[in-house]
Structure formats: structure tokens, C-alpha cells
Design a protein around this motif. Structure first.
Motif, PDB file in Angstrom:
ATOM      1  N   ARG A  42       0.822  -1.221   0.000  1.00  0.00           N
ATOM      2  CA  ARG A  42       0.000   0.000   0.000  1.00  0.00           C
ATOM      3  C   ARG A  42       0.851   1.264   0.000  1.00  0.00           C
ATOM      4  O   ARG A  42       0.476   2.262  -0.608  1.00  0.00           O
ATOM      5  N   HIS A  43       1.991   1.226   0.696  1.00  0.00           N
ATOM      6  CA  HIS A  43       2.844   2.414   0.849  1.00  0.00           C
ATOM      7  C   HIS A  43       4.308   2.026   0.656  1.00  0.00           C
ATOM      8  O   HIS A  43       5.065   1.926   1.623  1.00  0.00           O
ATOM      9  N   PRO A  44       4.732   1.771  -0.607  1.00  0.00           N
ATOM     10  CA  PRO A  44       6.111   1.345  -0.847  1.00  0.00           C
ATOM     11  C   PRO A  44       7.119   2.456  -0.557  1.00  0.00           C
ATOM     12  O   PRO A  44       6.839   3.634  -0.795  1.00  0.00           O
ATOM     13  N   THR A  45       8.258   2.063   0.003  1.00  0.00           N
ATOM     14  CA  THR A  45       9.345   2.997   0.283  1.00  0.00           C
ATOM     15  C   THR A  45      10.652   2.367  -0.193  1.00  0.00           C
ATOM     16  O   THR A  45      10.777   1.135  -0.233  1.00  0.00           O
ATOM     17  N   PRO A  46      11.654   3.166  -0.525  1.00  0.00           N
ATOM     18  CA  PRO A  46      12.948   2.610  -0.923  1.00  0.00           C
ATOM     19  C   PRO A  46      13.623   1.801   0.184  1.00  0.00           C
ATOM     20  O   PRO A  46      14.366   0.861  -0.091  1.00  0.00           O
ATOM     21  N   GLU A  47      13.342   2.130   1.446  1.00  0.00           N
ATOM     22  CA  GLU A  47      13.964   1.424   2.572  1.00  0.00           C
ATOM     23  C   GLU A  47      13.328   0.070   2.832  1.00  0.00           C
ATOM     24  O   GLU A  47      13.966  -0.815   3.399  1.00  0.00           O
ATOM     25  N   LEU A  61      11.607  -6.949   3.738  1.00  0.00           N
ATOM     26  CA  LEU A  61      10.662  -6.780   2.640  1.00  0.00           C
ATOM     27  C   LEU A  61      11.036  -5.489   1.922  1.00  0.00           C
ATOM     28  O   LEU A  61      11.229  -4.454   2.571  1.00  0.00           O
ATOM     29  N   PHE A  62      11.154  -5.552   0.606  1.00  0.00           N
ATOM     30  CA  PHE A  62      11.500  -4.345  -0.136  1.00  0.00           C
ATOM     31  C   PHE A  62      11.071  -4.477  -1.595  1.00  0.00           C
ATOM     32  O   PHE A  62      10.781  -5.575  -2.072  1.00  0.00           O
ATOM     33  N   VAL A  63      11.016  -3.355  -2.277  1.00  0.00           N
ATOM     34  CA  VAL A  63      10.700  -3.305  -3.705  1.00  0.00           C
ATOM     35  C   VAL A  63      12.016  -2.981  -4.420  1.00  0.00           C
ATOM     36  O   VAL A  63      12.495  -1.854  -4.335  1.00  0.00           O
ATOM     37  N   PRO A  64      12.625  -3.963  -5.093  1.00  0.00           N
ATOM     38  CA  PRO A  64      13.946  -3.743  -5.678  1.00  0.00           C
ATOM     39  C   PRO A  64      14.055  -2.535  -6.604  1.00  0.00           C
ATOM     40  O   PRO A  64      15.064  -1.829  -6.583  1.00  0.00           O
ATOM     41  N   ASP A  65      13.032  -2.281  -7.412  1.00  0.00           N
ATOM     42  CA  ASP A  65      13.108  -1.138  -8.316  1.00  0.00           C
ATOM     43  C   ASP A  65      13.256   0.175  -7.551  1.00  0.00           C
ATOM     44  O   ASP A  65      13.950   1.086  -8.010  1.00  0.00           O
ATOM     45  N   LEU A  66      12.629   0.276  -6.388  1.00  0.00           N
ATOM     46  CA  LEU A  66      12.771   1.479  -5.565  1.00  0.00           C
ATOM     47  C   LEU A  66      14.094   1.475  -4.798  1.00  0.00           C
ATOM     48  O   LEU A  66      14.764   2.498  -4.691  1.00  0.00           O
ATOM     49  N   THR A  67      14.468   0.330  -4.261  1.00  0.00           N
ATOM     50  CA  THR A  67      15.679   0.225  -3.447  1.00  0.00           C
ATOM     51  C   THR A  67      16.936   0.467  -4.267  1.00  0.00           C
ATOM     52  O   THR A  67      17.831   1.194  -3.842  1.00  0.00           O
ATOM     53  N   PHE A  68      17.007  -0.152  -5.452  1.00  0.00           N
ATOM     54  CA  PHE A  68      18.208  -0.053  -6.266  1.00  0.00           C
ATOM     55  C   PHE A  68      18.168   1.088  -7.287  1.00  0.00           C
ATOM     56  O   PHE A  68      19.173   1.408  -7.896  1.00  0.00           O
ATOM     57  N   GLY A  69      16.984   1.661  -7.491  1.00  0.00           N
ATOM     58  CA  GLY A  69      16.870   2.780  -8.423  1.00  0.00           C
ATOM     59  C   GLY A  69      16.971   2.383  -9.885  1.00  0.00           C
ATOM     60  O   GLY A  69      17.185   3.236 -10.742  1.00  0.00           O
ATOM     61  N   GLN A  70      16.820   1.112 -10.179  1.00  0.00           N
ATOM     62  CA  GLN A  70      16.782   0.648 -11.561  1.00  0.00           C
ATOM     63  C   GLN A  70      15.908  -0.594 -11.629  1.00  0.00           C
ATOM     64  O   GLN A  70      15.729  -1.286 -10.636  1.00  0.00           O
ATOM     65  N   HIS A  71      15.364  -0.846 -12.826  1.00  0.00           N
ATOM     66  CA  HIS A  71      14.435  -1.962 -12.972  1.00  0.00           C
ATOM     67  C   HIS A  71      15.177  -3.284 -13.139  1.00  0.00           C
ATOM     68  O   HIS A  71      16.160  -3.373 -13.861  1.00  0.00           O
ATOM     69  N   ILE A  72      14.694  -4.304 -12.428  1.00  0.00           N
ATOM     70  CA  ILE A  72      15.108  -5.680 -12.663  1.00  0.00           C
ATOM     71  C   ILE A  72      13.836  -6.480 -12.921  1.00  0.00           C
ATOM     72  O   ILE A  72      12.733  -6.022 -12.618  1.00  0.00           O
ATOM     73  N   GLN A  73      13.986  -7.670 -13.455  1.00  0.00           N
ATOM     74  CA  GLN A  73      12.815  -8.496 -13.730  1.00  0.00           C
ATOM     75  C   GLN A  73      12.026  -8.746 -12.447  1.00  0.00           C
ATOM     76  O   GLN A  73      12.594  -9.151 -11.438  1.00  0.00           O
ATOM     77  N   MET A  74      10.733  -8.480 -12.472  1.00  0.00           N
ATOM     78  CA  MET A  74       9.812  -8.617 -11.338  1.00  0.00           C
ATOM     79  C   MET A  74      10.128  -7.647 -10.198  1.00  0.00           C
ATOM     80  O   MET A  74       9.595  -7.765  -9.106  1.00  0.00           O
ATOM     81  N   GLY A  75      10.987  -6.690 -10.437  1.00  0.00           N
ATOM     82  CA  GLY A  75      11.431  -5.760  -9.403  1.00  0.00           C
ATOM     83  C   GLY A  75      10.403  -4.757  -8.937  1.00  0.00           C
ATOM     84  O   GLY A  75      10.633  -4.041  -7.971  1.00  0.00           O
ATOM     85  N   GLU A  76       9.253  -4.696  -9.589  1.00  0.00           N
ATOM     86  CA  GLU A  76       8.181  -3.818  -9.137  1.00  0.00           C
ATOM     87  C   GLU A  76       7.358  -4.476  -8.039  1.00  0.00           C
ATOM     88  O   GLU A  76       6.496  -3.851  -7.437  1.00  0.00           O
ATOM     89  N   ASN A  77       7.620  -5.747  -7.772  1.00  0.00           N
ATOM     90  CA  ASN A  77       6.931  -6.505  -6.729  1.00  0.00           C
ATOM     91  C   ASN A  77       7.727  -6.466  -5.430  1.00  0.00           C
ATOM     92  O   ASN A  77       8.819  -5.918  -5.378  1.00  0.00           O
ATOM     93  N   ILE A  78       7.179  -7.072  -4.407  1.00  0.00           N
ATOM     94  CA  ILE A  78       7.846  -7.096  -3.099  1.00  0.00           C
ATOM     95  C   ILE A  78       8.694  -8.353  -2.988  1.00  0.00           C
ATOM     96  O   ILE A  78       8.227  -9.457  -3.281  1.00  0.00           O
ATOM     97  N   PHE A  79       9.943  -8.182  -2.569  1.00  0.00           N
ATOM     98  CA  PHE A  79      10.845  -9.302  -2.333  1.00  0.00           C
ATOM     99  C   PHE A  79      10.990  -9.470  -0.822  1.00  0.00           C
ATOM    100  O   PHE A  79      11.034  -8.490  -0.091  1.00  0.00           O
ATOM    101  N   PHE A  80      11.088 -10.726  -0.372  1.00  0.00           N
ATOM    102  CA  PHE A  80      11.354 -11.024   1.032  1.00  0.00           C
ATOM    103  C   PHE A  80      12.714 -11.708   1.097  1.00  0.00           C
ATOM    104  O   PHE A  80      12.883 -12.834   0.636  1.00  0.00           O
ATOM    105  N   TYR A  81      13.680 -11.016   1.672  1.00  0.00           N
ATOM    106  CA  TYR A  81      15.090 -11.421   1.670  1.00  0.00           C
ATOM    107  C   TYR A  81      15.541 -11.736   3.086  1.00  0.00           C
ATOM    108  O   TYR A  81      15.354 -10.937   3.994  1.00  0.00           O
ATOM    109  N   MET A  82      16.149 -12.922   3.248  1.00  0.00           N
ATOM    110  CA  MET A  82      16.634 -13.338   4.564  1.00  0.00           C
ATOM    111  C   MET A  82      18.139 -13.601   4.548  1.00  0.00           C
ATOM    112  O   MET A  82      18.666 -14.232   5.447  1.00  0.00           O
TER     113      MET A  82
END
Length: 100
Positions: A42-47, A61-82
Motif C-alpha cells: 500500500r505504501h512502498p518505500t525505498p527502505e 521486505l522491499f521493492v527492488p526497483d525502488l531500493t536499487f533505483g533501476q528496474h530488474i525483472q519482477m522488481g516492481e513486486n515485493i521481495f522477502f530477503y533473509m
């Protein structure tokens, strides 16, 4: 976190947020994962968001396109990284794209 790690398909597992997210929360023992993913959707942030898991673990949890500032495949979705020793979950919702 480095962008090239997330570009490797061998590291990613795709999860339908509408139907599989609650099961993933139970399987990984990360209470609040579903709620946090929906909040970030609902409220995506780069952090993104960091959530606590079992035995002093955490996940991000993050949105790679916002975090990295460039598009990757499926990067507009939320990734869960451990961490790089675990697979990364790509959480997507087929009914609607993530708000930007």
C-alpha cells in the motif's frame, strides 16, 4: 545486498500474495509477514521494512526497483530477503501491480 544477486533466477521463489502469503508466514515462522507485505504494498518505500523472525533472525521486505533505483525483472513486486544463504521470495499479486 547487491542487485546482481537478485537478478539470478536460481535465488528466487515466486509466491502469489493473494493465495500463498499466509502459508509462507506460517512455514517460515515470521509472524506479521503477511501484514507487513500488505502494508509495504500500500505504501512502498525505498527502505522497505525489516521484520523479526524466530531465534533472533530477521527478514527484509522491499521493492527492488525502488531500493536499487533501476528496474530488474519482477522488481516492481515485493521481495522477502533473509540473506544470501536463503532463497528470496518474490511476492506478487496477479490482480494489480504494486503502487508506485
Amino acid at each position: 545486498m547487491q542487485i546482481h544477486w537478485f537478478q539470478n533466477e536460481d535465488h528466487l521463489v515466486y509466491i502469489n500474495g493473494a493465495t500463498q502469503l499466509a502459508d509462507l508466514e506460517r512455514t517460515l515462522h515470521f509472524p506479521g509477514l503477511e501484514e507487513a507485505a500488505n502494508a509495504l504494498r500500500r505504501h512502498p518505500t525505498p527502505e522497505g521494512l525489516t521484520i523479526k523472525g524466530p531465534k533472533r533472525t530477521s527478514g527484509r521486505l522491499f521493492v527492488p526497483d525502488l531500493t536499487f533505483g533501476q528496474h530488474i525483472q519482477m522488481g516492481e513486486n515485493i521481495f522477502f530477503y533473509m540473506g544470501e544463504m536463503q532463497e528470496c521470495y518474490v511476492i506478487y499479486w496477479p490482480d494489480a501491480p504494486v503502487a508506485k
